[in-house]
Write an enzyme that holds these catalytic residues in place. Structure first.
Site, PDB file in Angstrom:
ATOM      1  N   VAL A 201       1.817   2.999   6.449  1.00  0.00           N
ATOM      2  CA  VAL A 201       0.960   3.814   7.313  1.00  0.00           C
ATOM      3  C   VAL A 201       0.618   3.069   8.596  1.00  0.00           C
ATOM      4  CG1 VAL A 201      -0.028   5.090   5.377  1.00  0.00           C
ATOM      5  CG2 VAL A 201      -1.209   3.070   6.238  1.00  0.00           C
ATOM      6  N   ASP A 202       0.814   1.755   8.613  1.00  0.00           N
ATOM      7  CA  ASP A 202       0.491   0.962   9.803  1.00  0.00           C
ATOM      8  C   ASP A 202       1.511   1.141  10.926  1.00  0.00           C
ATOM      9  OD1 ASP A 202      -1.802  -0.076   8.669  1.00  0.00           O
ATOM     10  OD2 ASP A 202      -0.809  -1.852   7.878  1.00  0.00           O
TER      11      ASP A 202
ATOM     12  N   GLY B 265      -5.337  -0.622  10.236  1.00  0.00           N
ATOM     13  CA  GLY B 265      -4.525  -1.280  11.243  1.00  0.00           C
ATOM     14  C   GLY B 265      -4.974  -2.708  11.445  1.00  0.00           C
ATOM     15  N   ARG B 266      -4.270  -3.632  10.804  1.00  0.00           N
ATOM     16  CA  ARG B 266      -4.672  -5.038  10.843  1.00  0.00           C
ATOM     17  C   ARG B 266      -4.332  -5.687  12.181  1.00  0.00           C
ATOM     18  NH1 ARG B 266      -6.037  -8.775   7.234  1.00  0.00           N
ATOM     19  NH2 ARG B 266      -5.834  -7.217   5.588  1.00  0.00           N
TER      20      ARG B 266
ATOM     21  N   TYR C  75      -8.751   4.389   1.891  1.00  0.00           N
ATOM     22  CA  TYR C  75      -7.615   4.965   1.169  1.00  0.00           C
ATOM     23  C   TYR C  75      -7.398   6.449   1.477  1.00  0.00           C
ATOM     24  CZ  TYR C  75      -6.791   0.946  -1.943  1.00  0.00           C
ATOM     25  OH  TYR C  75      -6.465  -0.276  -2.450  1.00  0.00           O
ATOM     26  N   LEU C  76      -8.448   7.152   1.916  1.00  0.00           N
ATOM     27  CA  LEU C  76      -8.287   8.566   2.218  1.00  0.00           C
ATOM     28  C   LEU C  76      -7.202   8.776   3.271  1.00  0.00           C
ATOM     29  CD1 LEU C  76     -12.020   9.721   2.403  1.00  0.00           C
ATOM     30  CD2 LEU C  76     -10.474   9.791   0.442  1.00  0.00           C
TER      31      LEU C  76
ATOM     32  N   ARG D  15      -4.382   7.235   3.686  1.00  0.00           N
ATOM     33  CA  ARG D  15      -3.003   7.134   3.209  1.00  0.00           C
ATOM     34  C   ARG D  15      -2.716   8.008   1.989  1.00  0.00           C
ATOM     35  NH1 ARG D  15      -3.499   0.940   0.906  1.00  0.00           N
ATOM     36  NH2 ARG D  15      -3.626   1.465  -1.309  1.00  0.00           N
TER      37      ARG D  15
ATOM     38  N   GLY E 165       0.818  -1.199   0.000  1.00  0.00           N
ATOM     39  CA  GLY E 165       0.000   0.000   0.000  1.00  0.00           C
ATOM     40  C   GLY E 165       0.852   1.249   0.000  1.00  0.00           C
TER      41      GLY E 165
END
EC number: 2.7.1.90
Length: 418
Positions: free
Chosen positions: A140-141, A188-189, A295-296, A298, A13
């Site tokens: 981003v995570d 955030g997985r 997606y906004l 990132r 991503g």
């Protein structure tokens, strides 16, 4: 004598500032007299020998690239297995490097990308091919090991905190006759860093977000509903921020979308916000609104953190410098040297210490009741969203982003068979 060649690829991503890293790689490569190629669509572009020569790009275009979100050269989610299981593909990578005299390979991504770069470096050594492999951090995570933070996270965190604060003002204005509960879903997985960033939106117990749900804590629905009721009765409304990866006590994702698994073996997640909103409405009877920024989070370059942008540029420059100096199988990581005032530096770290390691939120960053952040988390997070780095705007009122031409150079090998 022909210039040595550096190959850069983006993975996974993308982020609001990954192109700032790309621009820094191109600019630094030029200063070192390198020919800089970029792979179209990440590692797949290397396997397919779809390589873009950045040499014709004017300096002004490269500068504009650094202010543009997305992944300019294309990225991909494509998992390479072990050296034994996918040996033919790794051999293909070496063949492509050899065919184009690539001596430096920079892979800009997360945990799996670091693993790939490490394996390629080992195979190159086995074949006695002179290749420096450098992992370049991005996600981003914010779940990469060793580095203090990951370029891309600071801007996504800023977007999250700002969005939650602004939405909370809207909810508060309407709560007496309309919406009582607002649910915001954060990426955030397995790690709740972005959800935690939402905590920066408020200072007191009555400030939004009133409830944060972390993947590091098992989701307890009755306790959650009781907490929402208590906040609404005390404050008049409740803003909930939920990480997409929250799990039940048995480990199953609360919002597993049932869409199978991606190339990295991850279940497709989606819709934890509408699911929670439905539970609140059905159980408590409140009017609820929800949002899934997806997606906004990132891609929001218009809200980029200046700190994040500076760090994205710094790791790109350092990656090229490390490669030219002969370092191999390392990643430029961010080292925090001071909290107040915030100070940081870049240092090399071995890829074997980073590859396939996942950093979750420390226990002391999550409030004792499990629904908010601590002062320690605030001290860590606040510097990362500090400063503004807006793009240039055109007369049409929109950001002036650049789309660069992506013609590939002539292939020298037979077509890649997946």
């Amino acid at each position: 004598m022909a210039a040595a060649t550096l190959l850069y690829a983006q993975s996974g991503g993308v982020t609001a500032v990954i192109n700032a890293t790309a621009a820094a790689v191109i600019e630094t490569g030029r200063r070192h007299g390198l020919r800089v190629l970029a792979a179209r669509d990440g590692i797949l572009g290397v396997l397919r020998e779809e390589l873009i020569d950045t040499t014709p790009l004017p300096a002004s275009t490269v500068t504009a690239l650094g202010r543009t979100p997305g992944g300019a050269f294309g990225s991909c989610r494509y998992k390479l297995g072990s050296l034994d299981a996918d040996r033919a593909k790794y051999q293909r990578l070496i063949d492509v490097f050899r065919a184009h005299d690539v001596r430096y390979f920079l892979y800009n991504g997360g945990n799996d990308s670091a693993d790939t770069a490490l394996k390629v470096s080992r195979l190159a050594a086995e074949f006695d091919y002179p290749l420096a492999c450098i992992g370049v951090p991005k996600t981003v995570d914010n779940d990469l090991a060793v580095t203090d933070t990951c370029p891309g996270f600071g801007s996504a965190a800023k977007y999250t905190a700002v969005s939650v604060r602004e939405a909370a003002l809207d909810v508060a204005a309407m709560a007496s006759t309309s919406t009582k509960v607002f649910v915001y879903e954060a990426m955030g997985r397995h790690a709740g860093w972005l959800a935690a960033a939402a905590g920066l939106a408020g200072r007191t117990a009555d400030d939004a977000p009133h409830v944060i749900l972390f993947p590091e804590r098992a989701f307890d629905e009755p306790a959650f509903l009781a907490k929402v009721r208590e906040v609404v009765e005390r404050v008049g409304h409740c803003v909930v921020v939920a990480s997409e990866g929250i799990r039940a006590a048995d480990g199953t994702f609360v919002a597993d979308a049932g869409g199978g698994k991606d190339a990295f073996g991850h279940s497709q997640l989606g819709g934890v916000a509408p699911l929670l909103a439905a539970r609140v409405k059905d159980s408590l009877g409140y009017k609820v609104h929800w949002t899934v920024p997806d997606y906004l989070q990132r891609s929001a370059r218009h809200l980029a953190s200046e700190t994040d942008l500076e760090q994205a540029v710094a790791v790109g420059r350092a990656a090229v410098d490390y490669a030219v100096k002969g370092r191999n199988a390392v990643m430029p990581v961010i080292v925090r040297t001071r909290d107040r005032p915030y100070r940081w530096k870049i240092e090399p770290a071995p890829l074997e210490d980073i590859a396939n390691h996942e950093r979750t939120m420390p226990d002391d960053f999550i409030r004792e009741d499990g629904y908010g952040i601590t002062d320690a988390a605030r001290r860590y997070l606040e510097p990362l969203i500090r400063g503004e780095a807006p793009p240039k705007y055109g007369r049409d009122g929109l950001p002036k982003y650049v789309r660069i031409p992506l013609p590939c150079i002539e292939k020298r090998l037979p077509a890649f068979e997946a």
